[in-house]
Motif scaffolding. Structure first.
Motif, PDB file in Angstrom:
ATOM      1  N   THR A  95       0.829  -1.205   0.000  1.00  0.00           N
ATOM      2  CA  THR A  95       0.000   0.000   0.000  1.00  0.00           C
ATOM      3  C   THR A  95       0.865   1.257   0.000  1.00  0.00           C
ATOM      4  O   THR A  95       0.580   2.217  -0.718  1.00  0.00           O
ATOM      5  CB  THR A  95      -0.938  -0.007   1.213  1.00  0.00           C
ATOM      6  OG1 THR A  95      -1.704  -1.211   1.188  1.00  0.00           O
ATOM      7  CG2 THR A  95      -1.876   1.179   1.187  1.00  0.00           C
ATOM      8  N   LEU A 119       1.046   4.193  -2.875  1.00  0.00           N
ATOM      9  CA  LEU A 119       0.864   5.612  -2.583  1.00  0.00           C
ATOM     10  C   LEU A 119       2.051   6.442  -3.070  1.00  0.00           C
ATOM     11  O   LEU A 119       1.869   7.551  -3.595  1.00  0.00           O
ATOM     12  CB  LEU A 119       0.643   5.821  -1.091  1.00  0.00           C
ATOM     13  CG  LEU A 119      -0.674   5.283  -0.548  1.00  0.00           C
ATOM     14  CD1 LEU A 119      -0.721   5.445   0.972  1.00  0.00           C
ATOM     15  CD2 LEU A 119      -1.854   5.964  -1.198  1.00  0.00           C
ATOM     16  N   LEU A 125      -4.341   4.268  -7.638  1.00  0.00           N
ATOM     17  CA  LEU A 125      -5.105   4.329  -6.396  1.00  0.00           C
ATOM     18  C   LEU A 125      -6.281   3.360  -6.420  1.00  0.00           C
ATOM     19  O   LEU A 125      -6.567   2.703  -5.419  1.00  0.00           O
ATOM     20  CB  LEU A 125      -5.595   5.755  -6.148  1.00  0.00           C
ATOM     21  CG  LEU A 125      -4.521   6.757  -5.741  1.00  0.00           C
ATOM     22  CD1 LEU A 125      -5.115   8.148  -5.648  1.00  0.00           C
ATOM     23  CD2 LEU A 125      -3.877   6.347  -4.438  1.00  0.00           C
ATOM     24  N   LEU A 177      -6.214   0.560  -3.557  1.00  0.00           N
ATOM     25  CA  LEU A 177      -7.033   0.797  -2.375  1.00  0.00           C
ATOM     26  C   LEU A 177      -8.345   0.026  -2.362  1.00  0.00           C
ATOM     27  O   LEU A 177      -8.827  -0.336  -1.291  1.00  0.00           O
ATOM     28  CB  LEU A 177      -7.299   2.298  -2.224  1.00  0.00           C
ATOM     29  CG  LEU A 177      -6.042   3.138  -1.994  1.00  0.00           C
ATOM     30  CD1 LEU A 177      -6.402   4.605  -1.872  1.00  0.00           C
ATOM     31  CD2 LEU A 177      -5.275   2.668  -0.791  1.00  0.00           C
ATOM     32  N   CYS A 195      -7.733  -3.421  -0.931  1.00  0.00           N
ATOM     33  CA  CYS A 195      -7.476  -3.290   0.506  1.00  0.00           C
ATOM     34  C   CYS A 195      -8.791  -3.143   1.271  1.00  0.00           C
ATOM     35  O   CYS A 195      -8.978  -3.776   2.317  1.00  0.00           O
ATOM     36  CB  CYS A 195      -6.601  -2.076   0.796  1.00  0.00           C
ATOM     37  SG  CYS A 195      -4.903  -2.261   0.303  1.00  0.00           S
ATOM     38  N   GLN A 219      -7.420   0.216   7.858  1.00  0.00           N
ATOM     39  CA  GLN A 219      -6.719  -0.720   6.994  1.00  0.00           C
ATOM     40  C   GLN A 219      -5.592  -1.455   7.718  1.00  0.00           C
ATOM     41  O   GLN A 219      -4.604  -1.851   7.117  1.00  0.00           O
ATOM     42  CB  GLN A 219      -6.127   0.011   5.759  1.00  0.00           C
ATOM     43  CG  GLN A 219      -7.118   0.740   4.924  1.00  0.00           C
ATOM     44  CD  GLN A 219      -8.069  -0.202   4.213  1.00  0.00           C
ATOM     45  OE1 GLN A 219      -7.681  -1.257   3.782  1.00  0.00           O
ATOM     46  NE2 GLN A 219      -9.300   0.204   4.087  1.00  0.00           N
TER      47      GLN A 219
END
Length: 68
Positions: free
Chosen positions: A5, A9, A28, A32, A35, A63
């Motif tokens: 992650t 990012l 993204l 995400l 996740c 998360q």
């Protein structure tokens, strides 16, 4: 899990700096959304909501559920 992650990012920030908005959005999206789906499945499979454990639910929302 967390390093993947973080890498997504950082990659997204790199795309933002170069002006590639489409690649930034795709990065993204593909990082995400899975996740969030994993966290939701962990909440419902382990039934953390029904145990009245607000800290565990908060960790899933942040998360960090796999660390539990």
């Amino acid at each position: 899990f967390m390093s993947e992650t973080a890498a997504a990012l950082c990659l997204s920030a790199g795309y933002r700096d170069t002006g590639d908005r489409i690649w930034q959005a795709l990065t993204l999206l593909f990082a995400l959304v899975p996740c969030a789906l994993v966290q939701l499945s962990l909440v419902f499979i382990h039934r953390d909501v029904s145990r009245d454990r607000p800290l565990v639910l908060l960790l899933h929302l942040l998360q960090l559920g796999p660390l539990v």
